[in-house]
Design a protein around this motif. Sequence first.
Motif, PDB file in Angstrom:
ATOM      1  N   ALA A 183       0.833  -1.209   0.000  1.00 33.66           N
ATOM      2  CA  ALA A 183       0.000   0.000   0.000  1.00 33.66           C
ATOM      3  C   ALA A 183       0.862   1.252   0.000  1.00 33.66           C
ATOM      4  N   GLN A 184       1.990   1.182   0.692  1.00 36.23           N
ATOM      5  CA  GLN A 184       2.915   2.323   0.716  1.00 36.23           C
ATOM      6  C   GLN A 184       3.507   2.570  -0.668  1.00 36.23           C
ATOM      7  N   ILE A 185       3.812   1.486  -1.384  1.00 38.06           N
ATOM      8  CA  ILE A 185       4.343   1.619  -2.753  1.00 38.06           C
ATOM      9  C   ILE A 185       3.277   2.191  -3.679  1.00 38.06           C
ATOM     10  N   LEU A 186       2.063   1.690  -3.552  1.00 40.26           N
ATOM     11  CA  LEU A 186       0.966   2.174  -4.396  1.00 40.26           C
ATOM     12  C   LEU A 186       0.714   3.663  -4.178  1.00 40.26           C
ATOM     13  N   LYS A 187       0.840   4.086  -2.944  1.00 40.06           N
ATOM     14  CA  LYS A 187       0.636   5.508  -2.629  1.00 40.06           C
ATOM     15  C   LYS A 187       1.753   6.362  -3.220  1.00 40.06           C
ATOM     16  N   THR A 188       2.986   5.874  -3.123  1.00 41.97           N
ATOM     17  CA  THR A 188       4.140   6.624  -3.635  1.00 41.97           C
ATOM     18  C   THR A 188       4.101   6.746  -5.151  1.00 41.97           C
ATOM     19  N   TYR A 189       3.604   5.695  -5.820  1.00 48.18           N
ATOM     20  CA  TYR A 189       3.653   5.660  -7.290  1.00 48.18           C
ATOM     21  C   TYR A 189       2.255   5.678  -7.915  1.00 48.18           C
ATOM     22  N   ASN A 190       1.337   6.441  -7.299  1.00 47.74           N
ATOM     23  CA  ASN A 190      -0.012   6.516  -7.856  1.00 47.74           C
ATOM     24  C   ASN A 190      -0.054   7.292  -9.171  1.00 47.74           C
ATOM     25  N   ASP A 191       1.066   7.942  -9.496  1.00 46.67           N
ATOM     26  CA  ASP A 191       1.190   8.646 -10.778  1.00 46.67           C
ATOM     27  C   ASP A 191       2.138   7.892 -11.701  1.00 46.67           C
ATOM     28  N   ILE A 203       8.780  -0.868 -10.557  1.00 48.29           N
ATOM     29  CA  ILE A 203       7.560  -0.933  -9.738  1.00 48.29           C
ATOM     30  C   ILE A 203       6.597  -1.990 -10.272  1.00 48.29           C
ATOM     31  N   SER A 204       6.494  -2.095 -11.591  1.00 50.89           N
ATOM     32  CA  SER A 204       5.581  -3.100 -12.152  1.00 50.89           C
ATOM     33  C   SER A 204       6.067  -4.517 -11.843  1.00 50.89           C
ATOM     34  N   SER A 205       7.374  -4.719 -11.781  1.00 53.57           N
ATOM     35  CA  SER A 205       7.906  -6.037 -11.405  1.00 53.57           C
ATOM     36  C   SER A 205       7.545  -6.375  -9.963  1.00 53.57           C
ATOM     37  N   ILE A 206       7.613  -5.371  -9.098  1.00 52.97           N
ATOM     38  CA  ILE A 206       7.221  -5.571  -7.704  1.00 52.97           C
ATOM     39  C   ILE A 206       5.731  -5.911  -7.627  1.00 52.97           C
ATOM     40  N   CYS A 207       4.936  -5.201  -8.423  1.00 54.18           N
ATOM     41  CA  CYS A 207       3.490  -5.457  -8.454  1.00 54.18           C
ATOM     42  C   CYS A 207       3.201  -6.898  -8.862  1.00 54.18           C
ATOM     43  N   LEU A 208       3.900  -7.381  -9.860  1.00 57.00           N
ATOM     44  CA  LEU A 208       3.684  -8.752 -10.337  1.00 57.00           C
ATOM     45  C   LEU A 208       4.092  -9.771  -9.284  1.00 57.00           C
ATOM     46  N   ASN A 209       5.213  -9.515  -8.594  1.00 59.51           N
ATOM     47  CA  ASN A 209       5.627 -10.417  -7.515  1.00 59.51           C
ATOM     48  C   ASN A 209       4.586 -10.430  -6.396  1.00 59.51           C
ATOM     49  N   SER A 214       0.369 -13.080  -3.515  1.00 58.81           N
ATOM     50  CA  SER A 214      -0.992 -12.970  -2.973  1.00 58.81           C
ATOM     51  C   SER A 214      -1.860 -14.124  -3.464  1.00 58.81           C
ATOM     52  N   PHE A 215      -1.713 -14.476  -4.735  1.00 57.52           N
ATOM     53  CA  PHE A 215      -2.504 -15.583  -5.285  1.00 57.52           C
ATOM     54  C   PHE A 215      -2.134 -16.892  -4.595  1.00 57.52           C
ATOM     55  N   LYS A 216      -0.814 -17.090  -4.357  1.00 59.29           N
ATOM     56  CA  LYS A 216      -0.369 -18.309  -3.678  1.00 59.29           C
ATOM     57  C   LYS A 216      -0.871 -18.350  -2.237  1.00 59.29           C
ATOM     58  N   ASN A 217      -0.904 -17.172  -1.606  1.00 56.64           N
ATOM     59  CA  ASN A 217      -1.364 -17.102  -0.206  1.00 56.64           C
ATOM     60  C   ASN A 217      -2.877 -16.981  -0.086  1.00 56.64           C
ATOM     61  N   GLN A 218      -3.541 -16.895  -1.244  1.00 55.81           N
ATOM     62  CA  GLN A 218      -4.997 -16.777  -1.299  1.00 55.81           C
ATOM     63  C   GLN A 218      -5.486 -15.548  -0.525  1.00 55.81           C
ATOM     64  N   THR A 219      -4.780 -14.431  -0.737  1.00 57.56           N
ATOM     65  CA  THR A 219      -5.191 -13.166  -0.135  1.00 57.56           C
ATOM     66  C   THR A 219      -5.462 -12.151  -1.246  1.00 57.56           C
ATOM     67  N   THR A 220      -6.377 -11.230  -0.988  1.00 57.00           N
ATOM     68  CA  THR A 220      -6.760 -10.270  -2.032  1.00 57.00           C
ATOM     69  C   THR A 220      -6.589  -8.811  -1.616  1.00 57.00           C
ATOM     70  N   LYS A 221      -6.072  -8.579  -0.411  1.00 54.38           N
ATOM     71  CA  LYS A 221      -5.925  -7.199   0.051  1.00 54.38           C
ATOM     72  C   LYS A 221      -4.942  -6.436  -0.838  1.00 54.38           C
ATOM     73  N   ASN A 222      -5.386  -5.302  -1.359  1.00 49.35           N
ATOM     74  CA  ASN A 222      -4.619  -4.416  -2.250  1.00 49.35           C
ATOM     75  C   ASN A 222      -4.324  -5.025  -3.621  1.00 49.35           C
ATOM     76  N   VAL A 223      -4.942  -6.162  -3.911  1.00 46.62           N
ATOM     77  CA  VAL A 223      -4.784  -6.768  -5.237  1.00 46.62           C
ATOM     78  C   VAL A 223      -5.442  -5.908  -6.325  1.00 46.62           C
ATOM     79  N   PRO A 224      -6.700  -5.475  -6.162  1.00 47.22           N
ATOM     80  CA  PRO A 224      -7.333  -4.641  -7.199  1.00 47.22           C
ATOM     81  C   PRO A 224      -6.546  -3.362  -7.485  1.00 47.22           C
ATOM     82  N   GLU A 225      -6.033  -2.734  -6.418  1.00 47.03           N
ATOM     83  CA  GLU A 225      -5.265  -1.493  -6.580  1.00 47.03           C
ATOM     84  C   GLU A 225      -3.960  -1.747  -7.333  1.00 47.03           C
ATOM     85  N   THR A 226      -3.358  -2.916  -7.081  1.00 47.33           N
ATOM     86  CA  THR A 226      -2.108  -3.268  -7.757  1.00 47.33           C
ATOM     87  C   THR A 226      -2.352  -3.513  -9.240  1.00 47.33           C
TER      88      THR A 226
END
Length: 281
Positions: A183-191, A203-209, A214-226
């Motif tokens: 979330a901190q990365i998304l806020k910093t690079y919202n532009d 940043i896009s490589s970090i997003c993909l990782n 998240s998919f492996k951990n079956q979590t979705t928090k901040n996935v849509p924003e990413t």
Amino acid sequence: MKKDKIIGQQLKKVRKQLGLTQADITKDGSIISVGQYSKIENGIHQIDANVLFEILENNDEIDTMRFLQEVEHQYRLQSDRKINAEELSQKLTMYFYNNDLNGAKAVQKSINKLKKNKELKLRAIITVAVLNNTLLEIDEDVKKDISQNAFSTSDWTKKRDSLRLFSNAMRIIDKDVAPVLMAQILKTYNDISSRDVQIQERISSICLNFLYTSFKNQTTKNVPETIKLLRHLSETPSLMFNKILGHYFESLFKGEEMEVSKIENLLRDSNCQNFLHKLLS
């Protein structure tokens, strides 16, 4: 021993080991006067490079290469004593990018001697583990410590080495902590679209990782924003692949099997089997 006295001290040490007098080593003052030489040994005067090599060349008993190596070693010792946390951080980053495991281990030893700088010590652990392919073998308590403290400075999202370490350490960061850091990365690079292409790639490589983890951990928090950030990448050729992968993960999370299969077939047909294997593993 101060740096400006190292050569004189080393000359004195070698001379005494060989049983030579100051007159012997200076060839009775023909290279440099005995008085001037004495001042060099005692750290009063510094020696000229030409004079030094003339002394070494005219005294066969002295192993020139060994002498120079010892001088270099002493200089490094002096440098290590004075080195600060910022310099160590820069060295750690350099070895990380050069894939130099031995160099990173050496710097880690110096970092561990620091009284504070917990974040830097944790970064050193991650760096050495990544270079040594032992990231998943890190002790559980250390993993917890990394999750809570390795990215605690207010500007870590703007530092290239911290971003790369976050990306590499994603697999061991607590699954509840990773979305908070993301979330901190998304806020910093919202532009993101207005940023330099290299930054967008990083940043896009970090997003993909993050999406993969998240998919492996079956979590979705901040996935849509990413996924949204990946959609807003510039339409530059070097970014197209990451935009496609963003769409791939979006389809995965939505359970759109036909779309997922379509992209996987595209990767397979493009001779990206190794990448596809890692993606599906």
